[in-house]
Motif scaffolding. Structure first.
Motif, PDB file in Angstrom:
ATOM      1  N   THR A 580      57.678  85.398  45.918  1.00  0.00           N
ATOM      2  CA  THR A 580      57.763  83.973  45.584  1.00  0.00           C
ATOM      3  C   THR A 580      56.681  83.159  45.397  1.00  0.00           C
ATOM      4  O   THR A 580      57.077  81.968  44.910  1.00  0.00           O
ATOM      5  CB  THR A 580      58.167  83.391  47.183  1.00  0.00           C
ATOM      6  OG1 THR A 580      56.834  83.704  48.086  1.00  0.00           O
ATOM      7  CG2 THR A 580      59.155  84.298  47.868  1.00  0.00           C
ATOM      8  N   GLY A 581      55.551  83.549  45.110  1.00  0.00           N
ATOM      9  CA  GLY A 581      54.366  82.850  44.667  1.00  0.00           C
ATOM     10  C   GLY A 581      53.767  82.205  45.722  1.00  0.00           C
ATOM     11  O   GLY A 581      52.873  81.403  45.410  1.00  0.00           O
ATOM     12  N   GLU A 582      54.341  82.306  46.912  1.00  0.00           N
ATOM     13  CA  GLU A 582      53.565  81.899  47.915  1.00  0.00           C
ATOM     14  C   GLU A 582      52.051  82.207  48.329  1.00  0.00           C
ATOM     15  O   GLU A 582      52.116  83.476  48.438  1.00  0.00           O
ATOM     16  CB  GLU A 582      54.569  81.703  49.304  1.00  0.00           C
ATOM     17  CG  GLU A 582      53.914  81.051  50.597  1.00  0.00           C
ATOM     18  CD  GLU A 582      54.641  81.224  51.978  1.00  0.00           C
ATOM     19  OE1 GLU A 582      54.014  80.742  53.101  1.00  0.00           O
ATOM     20  OE2 GLU A 582      55.561  81.993  51.791  1.00  0.00           O
ATOM     21  N   ARG A 700      49.798  76.782  42.020  1.00  0.00           N
ATOM     22  CA  ARG A 700      51.185  76.585  42.518  1.00  0.00           C
ATOM     23  C   ARG A 700      51.845  77.751  42.803  1.00  0.00           C
ATOM     24  O   ARG A 700      51.703  78.809  41.972  1.00  0.00           O
ATOM     25  CB  ARG A 700      52.055  75.445  41.685  1.00  0.00           C
ATOM     26  CG  ARG A 700      51.348  74.102  41.795  1.00  0.00           C
ATOM     27  CD  ARG A 700      52.207  73.175  41.024  1.00  0.00           C
ATOM     28  NE  ARG A 700      52.833  73.545  39.688  1.00  0.00           N
ATOM     29  CZ  ARG A 700      52.446  73.302  38.643  1.00  0.00           C
ATOM     30  NH1 ARG A 700      51.618  72.385  38.445  1.00  0.00           N
ATOM     31  NH2 ARG A 700      53.019  73.728  37.489  1.00  0.00           N
ATOM     32  N   PRO A 701      52.934  78.007  43.467  1.00  0.00           N
ATOM     33  CA  PRO A 701      53.865  79.313  43.609  1.00  0.00           C
ATOM     34  C   PRO A 701      54.460  79.408  41.881  1.00  0.00           C
ATOM     35  O   PRO A 701      54.310  80.650  41.778  1.00  0.00           O
ATOM     36  CB  PRO A 701      55.055  78.661  44.363  1.00  0.00           C
ATOM     37  CG  PRO A 701      54.482  78.016  45.442  1.00  0.00           C
ATOM     38  CD  PRO A 701      53.608  77.128  44.552  1.00  0.00           C
ATOM     39  N   ASP A 702      54.617  78.467  41.317  1.00  0.00           N
ATOM     40  CA  ASP A 702      55.415  78.858  39.862  1.00  0.00           C
ATOM     41  C   ASP A 702      54.518  79.353  39.170  1.00  0.00           C
ATOM     42  O   ASP A 702      54.483  80.376  38.174  1.00  0.00           O
ATOM     43  CB  ASP A 702      56.079  77.490  39.180  1.00  0.00           C
ATOM     44  CG  ASP A 702      55.064  76.618  39.107  1.00  0.00           C
ATOM     45  OD1 ASP A 702      54.471  76.207  40.019  1.00  0.00           O
ATOM     46  OD2 ASP A 702      54.865  76.032  37.895  1.00  0.00           O
ATOM     47  N   ARG A 703      53.055  78.886  39.217  1.00  0.00           N
ATOM     48  CA  ARG A 703      51.960  79.403  38.397  1.00  0.00           C
ATOM     49  C   ARG A 703      51.769  80.840  38.870  1.00  0.00           C
ATOM     50  O   ARG A 703      51.278  81.830  37.908  1.00  0.00           O
ATOM     51  CB  ARG A 703      51.107  78.463  38.576  1.00  0.00           C
ATOM     52  CG  ARG A 703      51.024  77.271  37.562  1.00  0.00           C
ATOM     53  CD  ARG A 703      49.701  76.350  37.946  1.00  0.00           C
ATOM     54  NE  ARG A 703      49.676  75.301  37.217  1.00  0.00           N
ATOM     55  CZ  ARG A 703      49.158  74.076  37.014  1.00  0.00           C
ATOM     56  NH1 ARG A 703      48.138  74.062  38.272  1.00  0.00           N
ATOM     57  NH2 ARG A 703      49.098  73.291  36.290  1.00  0.00           N
ATOM     58  N   LEU A 705      53.992  82.767  39.962  1.00  0.00           N
ATOM     59  CA  LEU A 705      55.070  84.010  39.548  1.00  0.00           C
ATOM     60  C   LEU A 705      54.977  84.017  37.956  1.00  0.00           C
ATOM     61  O   LEU A 705      55.236  85.286  37.606  1.00  0.00           O
ATOM     62  CB  LEU A 705      56.472  83.050  39.858  1.00  0.00           C
ATOM     63  CG  LEU A 705      56.924  83.137  41.111  1.00  0.00           C
ATOM     64  CD1 LEU A 705      57.910  82.541  41.513  1.00  0.00           C
ATOM     65  CD2 LEU A 705      56.923  84.455  41.884  1.00  0.00           C
ATOM     66  N   THR A 706      54.798  83.125  37.257  1.00  0.00           N
ATOM     67  CA  THR A 706      54.411  83.129  35.782  1.00  0.00           C
ATOM     68  C   THR A 706      53.389  84.038  35.269  1.00  0.00           C
ATOM     69  O   THR A 706      53.428  84.894  34.464  1.00  0.00           O
ATOM     70  CB  THR A 706      54.414  81.789  34.944  1.00  0.00           C
ATOM     71  OG1 THR A 706      53.346  80.961  35.654  1.00  0.00           O
ATOM     72  CG2 THR A 706      55.789  80.930  35.294  1.00  0.00           C
ATOM     73  N   THR A 709      54.403  87.528  35.908  1.00  0.00           N
ATOM     74  CA  THR A 709      55.178  87.912  34.923  1.00  0.00           C
ATOM     75  C   THR A 709      54.383  88.413  33.559  1.00  0.00           C
ATOM     76  O   THR A 709      54.607  89.389  32.917  1.00  0.00           O
ATOM     77  CB  THR A 709      56.285  86.812  34.484  1.00  0.00           C
ATOM     78  OG1 THR A 709      56.908  86.794  35.492  1.00  0.00           O
ATOM     79  CG2 THR A 709      56.957  87.315  33.280  1.00  0.00           C
TER      80      THR A 709
END
Length: 717
Positions: A580-582, A700-703, A705-706, A709
């Motif tokens: 989740t990136g948390e 951030r969670p999106d950072r 996750l990316t 990846t």
């Protein structure tokens, strides 16, 4: 209360126990929790009128017309001030720097940023003023704007103010001769400080004298700047600010105070102007975003040959403000070649300002993350790397250190945190779906002092009244001065009454730069010493009391030159959910060397508060600007994210009390050292958990996750 006359308490047998160093609840606490303490927007005045600022809806351009006729006809409206009819003012250099044209309201038709004040509507009630302000029509001629900061911006330059550049040695040669090199970019976003109490000011004229009841961090600072701006004799201005609900650097002279003075001058009656939360996003200043380049060159054993730290921040077209992020490197580590540069670029944005630990907070993130990367590349423990680069004297100044105990903080913190059980390999610890990691970072902050004036009166009833234009912005300053005065006078604390926040008490250091309590305590101690020498044991002062007034200007100047700083070591443990990136911070621990601790109770609160802010900086805080409108996206406390209770783990703080024997007061500031290094410690812990570096805040969670990846795509997962 003791009835012992002043002077009789000097005998050793009757001397009370020391107050400094003993936990003490806030002396004004009962007044605050019962509502008796009045903040600036709560104090009643007869015939009080209310002003409401109208802010520009364009980012760059000029005002072509203010259609105030319909607004003036609305119920309760008294006047509308704008560039066509406002009093003229003349900004000049103030207490803390060059003329600040940010507060020169309504002097021209130019709009330098979205949210610039273009008018003030004054009415009988706050509700009438707000409604009328919302109906005021302002016409603009809009121009293209630029609000984006990036490293290669063609407008970047080296500012003239301050000390933007410091260099020694041949950087290129040192880097070329280094076997291990770190060369990375780090960035921090625009951030906002929003104290619980909004900015508020009431201006009135009485017997030819301007009086301002205000929420600020320095009454004499605001009074002096108002006097110069309105061409008044300093004695003709009085500013009072008894209770302040937070400041963090934002509560100096701002637009609302100037607007209130203008309106009170025009109407001849008291006028109050209070900022809304949304208005504070453009009128209270902010921390500028930064882009920082770090280049470290080292031998295989980790000893630095080269250290370069370059910082870039945005400023406005109205006022040049430097966020000195590169300056933090000047004191922490030595290198043969040591270069630090601070640059700025003027953009169409509101003026940034001081925000808790200006320069050090964003600068420590970049430097301490780079040091962690160097530790990884040399195979050294991060604490050992720092120990190998511990300077004997100031790396650039060559001055001796005044009680530098950074490594002591690391040793104490490592033992308490269990650092010796840490597996240095990243991505190896798991707990179910969570990846676990730990990180550390160093903290430093200047321990400055400034001349201040204090007066102490020995009252006929055996009590003492201390008067000093200090400001308690929630830090416990009033209580700290009570303890300092009690010990200096050798009386119990219940015989001391401290009055603060009044410019009539004489010049004093502001509550800022972690230098307030140190500067004020110096003046109070000197005044108490002189008063005790004057009092005759066993006698009672006359009915009007006996007063001593002391100015520490010459004493401060006589302090021998040294590198005076507070230091700290930050430790963090995080858990990261790669799905989740948390990120959850599970532990924070800080150990600080900040001189003599006056009140352990409020000191711990300051350290914990600073570390909480650092956590928030690492994971949450980010003000985004819409590139099309130039305005802040989500300019409120719902859209601007910061750490809430659920985000903050138990925070453990400790300190090492050692003082420079040449220092007459031994107190250092603690309001800002806690935030410095915390974001880096969290970021380094995230790397240790995941094996991925994050060089841009917030994480951030999106950072997460990316970044994961990209790591998987590179075959590193």
């Amino acid at each position: 209360m003791s009835s012992t006359p002043p002077g009789t308490g000097t005998a050793t047998a009757t001397r009370p126990r020391p107050a400094v160093g003993v936990p003490h609840t806030r002396v004004e606490g009962p007044q605050k929790v019962t509502g008796q303490a009045r903040f600036s927007a709560e104090i009643p005045f007869p015939e009080l009128a209310h002003g409401w600022l109208v802010l520009s809806s364009v980012t760059r351009g000029r005002v072509t017309r203010v259609e105030d006729g319909p607004t003036l006809a609305m119920p309760g409206v008294l006047t509308v001030l704008h560039h066509g009819n406002a009093p003229r003012v003349e900004p000049r250099p103030g207490m803390l720097g060059p003329p600040d044209l940010t507060v020169a309201l309504f002097q021209h038709d130019r709009v330098p940023s979205r949210g610039w004040p273009v008018a003030l509507v004054v009415a009988e009630t706050s509700e009438q003023a707000r409604e009328a302000a919302e109906t005021l029509v302002v016409r603009y001629e809009e121009e293209p704007h630029d609000t984006a900061l990036h490293e290669e911006h063609p407008g970047a330059y080296v500012p003239e103010q301050g000390d933007p550049v410091a260099r020694k040695g041949d950087l290129a040669a040192a880097l070329a001769g280094s076997e291990v090199v770190v060369d990375e970019l780090y960035s921090t976003p625009e951030q906002h400080h929003h104290p619980m109490e909004p900015h508020a000011a009431t201006a009135r004229w009485e017997d030819g004298r301007l009086e301002l009841t205000d929420s600020n961090q320095g009454a004499t600072w605001v009074a002096g700047d108002l006097a110069t701006m309105f061409s008044l004799d300093p004695s003709a201005v009085r500013v009072r600010s008894e209770h302040v609900g937070g400041g963090f650097g934002s509560k100096g002279l701002r637009a609302h105070q100037v607007a209130a003075v203008m309106a009170a001058t025009r109407l001849g009656r008291p006028v109050r102007v209070v900022l809304t939360r949304r208005q504070m996003f453009t009128l209270a200043g902010h921390r500028s975003p930064t882009v920082q380049r770090i280049r470290l060159g080292a031998d295989p054993d980790g000893r630095l040959r080269a250290l370069e730290h370059r910082g870039l921040n945005h400023t406005s077209h109205v006022y040049e403000f430097v966020e000195p992020s590169a300056s933090v490197a000047r004191i922490l580590y030595d290198a043969d070649a040591h270069h630090t540069d601070n640059r700025v670029v003027r953009l169409d944005v509101p003026s940034p300002t001081w925000m808790r630990a200006p320069g050090e907070a964003p600068g420590s993130f970049a430097l301490e993350c780079a040091m962690d990367e160097l530790a990884e590349r040399t195979g050294l423990d991060p604490i050992e790397l720092r120990a190998r680069n511990e300077p004997a004297v100031g790396p650039l100044s060559g001055l001796p250190f005044a009680d530098r105990h950074l490594l002591d903080c690391f040793r104490e913190g490592a033992a308490r945190f269990g650092w010796d059980r840490r597996d240095p390999r990243p991505g190896t610890r798991r707990e179910g779906r969570w990846l676990l990691g730990t990180g550390t970072a160093a903290s430093s902050f200047p321990a400055g002092s400034a001349p201040s004036t204090a007066a102490i009166t020995a009252e006929a009833d055996g009590t003492f009244t201390v008067r000093i234009a200090a400001a308690d912005i929630g830090t416990g300053g009033r209580t700290a001065l009570t303890l300092v005065a009690a010990d200096a006078l050798e009386v119990p604390t219940d015989r001391v009454r401290v009055r603060i926040g009044d410019s009539d008490f004489g010049p004093a250091m502001i509550a800022g730069g972690s230098a307030g309590t140190r500067s004020w305590a110096w003046a109070v101690t000197a005044a108490a010493r002189e008063l005790r020498e004057r009092l005759v044991p066993g006698t009672v002062p006359p009915p009007e009391g006996s007063t001593v007034r002391v100015d520490t200007t010459e004493a401060v100047k006589a302090l021998p030159p040294k590198e005076r700083y507070s230091y700290g070591a930050q430790f963090a443990e995080v858990a990261v959910d790669p799905g989740t990136g948390e990120i959850r911070v599970r532990r924070l621990l800080g150990v600080f060397a900040a001189g003599r601790i006056v009140n352990p109770l409020t000191a711990r609160a300051q350290f914990v508060g600073g570390m909480t802010w650092g956590l928030s900086m690492a994971l949450h805080e980010e003000a985004a600007r819409d590139p099309h409108t130039g305005g802040t996206v989500g300019a409120d406390l719902a859209g601007y994210h910061f750490a809430a209770h659920a985000d903050v783990p138990p925070v453990e703080t400790h300190w090492i009390e050692r003082a420079d024997p040449d220092d007459p007061i031994g107190i250092k500031g603690i309001g800002e050292i806690g935030i410095v290094g915390t974001a880096a410690a969290v970021a380094n812990a995230v790397w240790h958990a995941t094996g991925v570096r994050h060089r841009a805040l917030p994480i951030r969670p999106d950072r997460v996750l990316t970044a994961a990846t990209r790591r998987d795509d590179a075959g590193l997962g």
